[in-house]
Scaffold this active site. Structure first.
Site: not given
Ligand code: AMP
Length: 288
Positions: A155, A40-41, A43, A193
């Site tokens: 986050k 998403h945005e 990432h 999620r």
């Molecule tokens: P994930 O795919 O959930 O493991 O997240 C991958 C990376 O993206 C991690 O460093 C998260 O902290 C970051 N991330 C997830 N959601 C957000 C968000 N809303 N804003 C900024 N970074 C995010």
């Protein structure tokens, strides 16, 4: 605007090393964004930050089984590689590393990163073994990619904190950057999620960011009692969100230990379930 070009997709470690050796040989710096996909945005904001600082950007997409508990959502976690590749093309990512489980965890894998005190509280207390899995996979990925800089989101504040510690303690030669939380228009923190939420649950999920906004407002207006602030946050979560709260914590941003009085920047962190979906969010409260 440059045309969207699909990033190179690499699934094996030898192919990854070969591609990145070539990048380094040309004197280019490497920025790395580890993710679990379903992008998403939030990432993409990390990818943009990496591109602003580094010559070449690598994104990993890997749903790491060792950071999920037995009752958690590993099997139903969204896997959307095709859409992720298209999204990464729009921000001109250099390379996507999407290994399979056999590539990440060879048979007999039996070495783990033992995480310290900052991993014991909050998410660590609710999700036993979670941060051991996170730290181990992130260290493996850092060793595979060998980036100059790696980018994480605020986050997942506790995760970023313990990765910073790990990288310092274990002398990993990468700089860690932590980027702001990207939010939907109503304030809900973007998360892979969020797609589990029914329309009604989605409306109630905004109670997490609303309770953080309330905490920030109370602190700005001079309220210093952590107990009072946490009680007001809980009210918003249960009344507006009908959330099941796992924790509402006001803690020191470096040690994650509870504070009683908000006299210095303090982390307000929440984990709560909206129906079946477990969400987290946080902000730094500043008493000036
Ligand atoms: P994930 O795919 O959930 O493991 O997240 C991958 C990376 O993206 C991690 O460093 C998260 O902290 C970051 N991330 C997830 N959601 C957000 C968000 N809303 N804003 C900024 N970074 C995010």
């Amino acid at each position: 605007m440059p045309e969207d070009t699909a990033p190179e997709l690499v699934k094996s470690v030898p192919r990854l090393r070969k591609a990145l050796d070539d990048v380094r040989r040309h004197g280019k710096t490497i920025g790395f964004v580890p993710t679990m996909g379903a992008l998403h945005e939030g990432h993409l904001s990390l990818v943009r930050a990496a591109k602003a600082e580094c010559d070449f950007t690598v994104v990993s997409i890997y749903v790491n089984p060792t950071q999920f508990g037995p009752q958690e959502d590993f099997t139903r976690y969204p896997r959307t590689l095709e859409a992720d590749m298209a999204a990464l093309a729009t921000v001109q990512t250099g390379l996507v590393f999407a290994p399979g489980n056999e590539e990440m965890y060879r048979p007999g894998h039996d070495t783990w990163v033992q995480v310290g005190a900052v991993a014991e509280v909050l998410e660590g207390a609710c999700r036993p073994g979670h941060f051991r899995g996170v730290a181990t996979v992130v260290l493996k990925l850092l060793n595979m990619v060998g980036p100059d800089m790696a980018y994480f989101g605020h986050k997942d504040y506790q995760q970023a904190l313990l990765i910073r510690r790990m990288v310092e303690d274990l002398n990993v030669p990468a700089a860690i950057r932590v980027c702001p939380t990207m939010r939907e228009a109503d304030g809900l923190a973007m998360s892979s999620r969020n797609r589990y939420l029914s329309p009604d649950a989605r409306r109630r999920a905004v109670s997490l960011s609303r309770s953080l906004d309330l905490a920030a407002r109370l602190v700005r207006d001079g309220q210093a009692s952590a107990e009072t602030i946490a009680a007001r946050m809980r009210e918003v979560l249960t009344e507006e969100g009908r959330a099941q709260i796992e924790y509402v914590a006001l803690v020191d941003p470096d040690t994650l230990q509870p504070v009683q009085e908000i006299r210095a920047p303090t982390l307000a962190a929440i984990a709560a379930r909206i129906d079946e979906t477990r969400l987290i969010d946080n902000t730094i409260l500043r008493p000036y």
